[in-house]
Design a protein around this motif. Structure first.
Motif, PDB file in Angstrom:
ATOM      1  N   LEU A   1       0.487   1.801  -6.012  1.00 51.20           N
ATOM      2  CA  LEU A   1      -0.094   2.699  -7.456  1.00 51.20           C
ATOM      3  C   LEU A   1       1.742   3.514  -7.880  1.00 51.20           C
ATOM      4  O   LEU A   1       2.480   3.831  -6.397  1.00 51.20           O
ATOM      5  N   SER A   2       2.354   3.233  -8.607  1.00 53.54           N
ATOM      6  CA  SER A   2       3.136   3.800  -9.280  1.00 53.54           C
ATOM      7  C   SER A   2       3.973   4.428 -10.653  1.00 53.54           C
ATOM      8  O   SER A   2       2.560   3.515 -11.355  1.00 53.54           O
ATOM      9  N   GLN A   3       3.597   5.494 -10.467  1.00 51.24           N
ATOM     10  CA  GLN A   3       3.215   6.460 -12.285  1.00 51.24           C
ATOM     11  C   GLN A   3       5.149   7.376 -12.658  1.00 51.24           C
ATOM     12  O   GLN A   3       6.065   7.302 -10.832  1.00 51.24           O
ATOM     13  N   VAL A   4       5.366   7.495 -13.346  1.00 50.45           N
ATOM     14  CA  VAL A   4       6.627   8.760 -13.703  1.00 50.45           C
ATOM     15  C   VAL A   4       5.981   9.674 -13.361  1.00 50.45           C
ATOM     16  O   VAL A   4       6.526  10.562 -12.971  1.00 50.45           O
ATOM     17  N   GLU A   5       4.477   9.932 -13.591  1.00 50.07           N
ATOM     18  CA  GLU A   5       4.277  11.935 -12.965  1.00 50.07           C
ATOM     19  C   GLU A   5       2.782  11.407 -12.168  1.00 50.07           C
ATOM     20  O   GLU A   5       2.051  10.978 -12.432  1.00 50.07           O
ATOM     21  N   PHE A   6       3.270  12.134 -11.273  1.00 49.54           N
ATOM     22  CA  PHE A   6       2.211  12.078 -10.924  1.00 49.54           C
ATOM     23  C   PHE A   6       1.367  13.776 -11.078  1.00 49.54           C
ATOM     24  O   PHE A   6       1.375  14.384 -10.334  1.00 49.54           O
TER      25      PHE A   6
ATOM     26  N   PRO B   1       3.051  11.264  -3.924  1.00 41.32           N
ATOM     27  CA  PRO B   1       3.461   9.980  -4.066  1.00 41.32           C
ATOM     28  C   PRO B   1       3.988   9.706  -2.522  1.00 41.32           C
ATOM     29  O   PRO B   1       4.103  10.866  -2.053  1.00 41.32           O
ATOM     30  N   GLN B   2       4.066   8.824  -1.687  1.00 38.01           N
ATOM     31  CA  GLN B   2       4.862   8.530  -0.414  1.00 38.01           C
ATOM     32  C   GLN B   2       6.577   8.334  -0.460  1.00 38.01           C
ATOM     33  O   GLN B   2       6.827   8.855   0.301  1.00 38.01           O
TER      34      GLN B   2
ATOM     35  N   ASP C   1       0.878  -1.317  -0.026  1.00 30.56           N
ATOM     36  CA  ASP C   1      -0.270   0.083  -0.257  1.00 30.56           C
ATOM     37  C   ASP C   1       0.562   1.226   0.130  1.00 30.56           C
ATOM     38  O   ASP C   1       1.313   1.751   1.098  1.00 30.56           O
ATOM     39  N   MET C   2       1.588   1.851  -1.575  1.00 28.50           N
ATOM     40  CA  MET C   2       2.262   2.707  -1.583  1.00 28.50           C
ATOM     41  C   MET C   2       2.258   3.308  -2.735  1.00 28.50           C
ATOM     42  O   MET C   2       1.638   2.863  -3.307  1.00 28.50           O
ATOM     43  N   ARG C   3       2.160   4.867  -2.910  1.00 22.93           N
ATOM     44  CA  ARG C   3       2.888   5.097  -3.555  1.00 22.93           C
ATOM     45  C   ARG C   3       3.873   6.268  -4.046  1.00 22.93           C
ATOM     46  O   ARG C   3       4.666   6.403  -3.781  1.00 22.93           O
ATOM     47  N   ILE C   4       3.917   5.291  -5.269  1.00 21.66           N
ATOM     48  CA  ILE C   4       6.052   5.528  -5.676  1.00 21.66           C
ATOM     49  C   ILE C   4       6.066   6.249  -6.965  1.00 21.66           C
ATOM     50  O   ILE C   4       5.438   6.035  -7.729  1.00 21.66           O
TER      51      ILE C   4
END
Length: 147
Positions: free
Chosen positions: A109-114, A119-120, A49-52
């Motif tokens: 969630l992992s993205q190149v752009e938020f 992001p965490q 459970d993390m946003r990267i």
């Protein structure tokens, strides 16, 4: 005399055209993601459970050029006139990492752009070397990346 006036430019163009050397072929290379390289035993059942945020890859100026760096098995480094990268490596590599993280179900969630969320965590990558080694003896080529 009129014939000479009309044929002289044609002869000059023909001579110039024949004196120009052979046009060398230009090759463009990309980095691609291949699903068959995945190890299915490493795929997570439930993601963490993390946003990267996956940042752009840092690349030293020596290797961030369009031309591919060529090392001739020693300290000599040059740039290929005929071999170039088709895209910007500092943007391509994070896209590949993001795809791998999605396919392995690493994070929620992992993205190149938020855009809408913060992001965490941030994943930073750096390339130290990205070279094409060419043997002078048998013209064998091997790519090397130190990341």
């Amino acid at each position: 005399m009129k014939r000479l006036i009309y044929t002289l430019p044609l002869i000059v163009l023909l001579a110039v055209g024949c004196s120009i050397g052979q046009v060398s072929e230009r090759n463009y290379y990309i980095l691609e993601y291949y699903n068959h390289t995945e190890n299915h035993e490493l795929v997570q059942e439930t993601p963490l459970d993390m946003r990267i945020l996956i940042s752009e890859t840092q690349i030293p100026r020596t290797y961030s050029r369009k031309q591919i760096a060529v090392r001739s098995f020693g300290p000599k480094l040059s740039y290929s006139d005929n071999n170039s990268w088709a895209g910007n490596l500092s943007e391509l590599i994070p896209t590949l990492i993001d795809r791998r993280m999605d396919n392995y179900n690493i994070a929620s969630l992992s993205q190149v752009e938020f855009i809408s969320e913060n992001p965490q965590y941030e994943l930073k990558t750096k390339i130290n070397n990205l070279e094409l080694f060419i043997s002078e003896y048998n013209n064998e080529m091997v790519a090397h990346i130190n990341m």
